[in-house]
Structure formats: C-alpha cells, structure tokens
Design a protein around this motif. Structure first.
Motif, mmCIF file in Angstrom:
data_model
loop_
_atom_site.group_PDB
_atom_site.id
_atom_site.type_symbol
_atom_site.label_atom_id
_atom_site.label_comp_id
_atom_site.label_asym_id
_atom_site.label_seq_id
_atom_site.Cartn_x
_atom_site.Cartn_y
_atom_site.Cartn_z
ATOM 1 N N LEU A 1 42.588 -57.320 66.544
ATOM 2 C CA LEU A 1 43.001 -56.449 66.933
ATOM 3 C C LEU A 1 42.883 -55.805 67.921
ATOM 4 O O LEU A 1 43.084 -54.195 67.921
ATOM 5 C CB LEU A 1 41.778 -56.059 66.014
ATOM 6 C CG LEU A 1 41.213 -57.209 64.320
ATOM 7 C CD1 LEU A 1 39.997 -56.549 64.529
ATOM 8 C CD2 LEU A 1 41.866 -55.820 63.742
ATOM 9 N N ALA A 2 42.637 -56.382 69.307
ATOM 10 C CA ALA A 2 42.935 -55.188 70.313
ATOM 11 C C ALA A 2 44.298 -55.479 70.585
ATOM 12 O O ALA A 2 44.315 -54.398 71.079
ATOM 13 C CB ALA A 2 41.741 -56.186 71.908
ATOM 14 N N CYS A 3 45.047 -56.164 70.296
ATOM 15 C CA CYS A 3 46.312 -56.016 70.460
ATOM 16 C C CYS A 3 46.921 -54.326 69.110
ATOM 17 O O CYS A 3 47.829 -53.981 70.168
ATOM 18 C CB CYS A 3 47.192 -57.285 70.348
ATOM 19 S SG CYS A 3 47.230 -58.557 71.341
ATOM 20 N N GLY B 1 37.337 -48.384 69.790
ATOM 21 C CA GLY B 1 37.293 -49.341 70.663
ATOM 22 C C GLY B 1 35.855 -50.163 71.498
ATOM 23 O O GLY B 1 35.872 -51.134 71.643
ATOM 24 N N ILE B 2 34.783 -49.506 71.695
ATOM 25 C CA ILE B 2 33.778 -49.920 72.110
ATOM 26 C C ILE B 2 33.240 -50.873 71.081
ATOM 27 O O ILE B 2 32.725 -51.544 71.684
ATOM 28 C CB ILE B 2 32.635 -48.421 72.336
ATOM 29 C CG1 ILE B 2 33.481 -47.440 73.788
ATOM 30 C CG2 ILE B 2 31.060 -49.321 72.445
ATOM 31 C CD1 ILE B 2 32.402 -46.379 73.259
ATOM 32 N N PRO B 3 33.319 -50.709 69.793
ATOM 33 C CA PRO B 3 32.382 -51.202 69.421
ATOM 34 C C PRO B 3 33.859 -52.784 69.206
ATOM 35 O O PRO B 3 33.312 -53.915 68.618
ATOM 36 C CB PRO B 3 32.659 -51.280 67.652
ATOM 37 C CG PRO B 3 32.936 -49.824 67.891
ATOM 38 C CD PRO B 3 33.185 -49.126 69.226
ATOM 39 N N LEU B 4 34.594 -52.841 69.090
ATOM 40 C CA LEU B 4 35.939 -53.596 69.542
ATOM 41 C C LEU B 4 36.073 -54.458 70.098
ATOM 42 O O LEU B 4 36.041 -55.403 70.331
ATOM 43 C CB LEU B 4 37.532 -53.150 69.249
ATOM 44 C CG LEU B 4 38.555 -54.161 69.126
ATOM 45 C CD1 LEU B 4 38.323 -54.528 67.692
ATOM 46 C CD2 LEU B 4 39.991 -53.220 69.556
ATOM 47 N N LEU B 5 35.822 -53.613 71.575
ATOM 48 C CA LEU B 5 35.290 -54.508 73.477
ATOM 49 C C LEU B 5 33.830 -54.705 72.955
ATOM 50 O O LEU B 5 33.986 -56.285 73.809
ATOM 51 C CB LEU B 5 35.245 -53.365 74.004
ATOM 52 C CG LEU B 5 34.606 -53.964 75.668
ATOM 53 C CD1 LEU B 5 35.873 -54.675 75.774
ATOM 54 C CD2 LEU B 5 34.639 -52.743 76.364
ATOM 55 N N VAL C 1 37.515 -63.107 78.788
ATOM 56 C CA VAL C 1 37.822 -62.058 77.764
ATOM 57 C C VAL C 1 37.648 -60.456 77.875
ATOM 58 O O VAL C 1 38.928 -59.709 78.135
ATOM 59 C CB VAL C 1 38.613 -62.600 76.910
ATOM 60 C CG1 VAL C 1 39.164 -61.986 75.973
ATOM 61 C CG2 VAL C 1 38.908 -64.208 76.862
ATOM 62 N N GLY C 2 36.253 -60.359 77.651
ATOM 63 C CA GLY C 2 35.990 -59.338 76.989
ATOM 64 C C GLY C 2 36.226 -57.813 78.507
ATOM 65 O O GLY C 2 36.348 -56.845 78.262
#
Length: 79
Positions: free
Chosen positions: A7-9, A38-42, A53-54
């Motif tokens: 999801l980050a990619c 992006g914040i919840p994904l992080l 990794v975070g």
C-alpha cells in the motif's frame, strides 16, 4: 512483502502520477489528500514492520511532499 508496504508503494506511485498532472492550485489539494491517506498508512507500516521501516517510509513520504514539510518548518521557526 507485507500488505502495508504494498500500500505504501501504491501511495508513492499515486503521488508521483498526481504530481505529473497539471493543477491550478499548485497541487495543495492533492497534497492534503495524500497527507490524509499517508499518515494512517505510515502508522500501519510501522505497526506491521517496525519503527526502522516506518522511519524509512516517513523519509520517502517527506521527499515526495517536501513543500508541506518546508512550510511546516518555517511556521515552527516563526512561532
């Protein structure tokens, strides 16, 4: 690769595609949406893969959205 990294990619790919499209408001509306997603994904990446990794994903996101970070630093210095 975990779901959070996939999801980050995809977030990074979407951010780059959105940056290539023309905009009348200097991309700020898109930046707000990317930040909101992006914040919840992080947090999810950090939860699944650990803080190292975070932090790397945070640095990648900051490199994509560098102007909001620059304006935030200017605001913090002025306040």
């Amino acid at each position: 690769m975990s779901l959070s990294l996939i999801l980050a990619c995809l977030w990074g790919l979407a951010a780059n595609v959105l940056a290539m499209l023309p905009s009348k408001d200097n991309y700020w509306a898109r930046a707000y949406v990317l930040i909101a997603v992006g914040i919840p994904l992080l947090g999810y990446v950090t939860y699944q893969n650990g803080p190292t990794v975070g932090f790397l994903v945070l640095l990648a996101g900051m490199s994509v959205l560098r102007w909001p970070v620059i304006y935030l630093m200017r605001w913090l210095r002025g306040a």
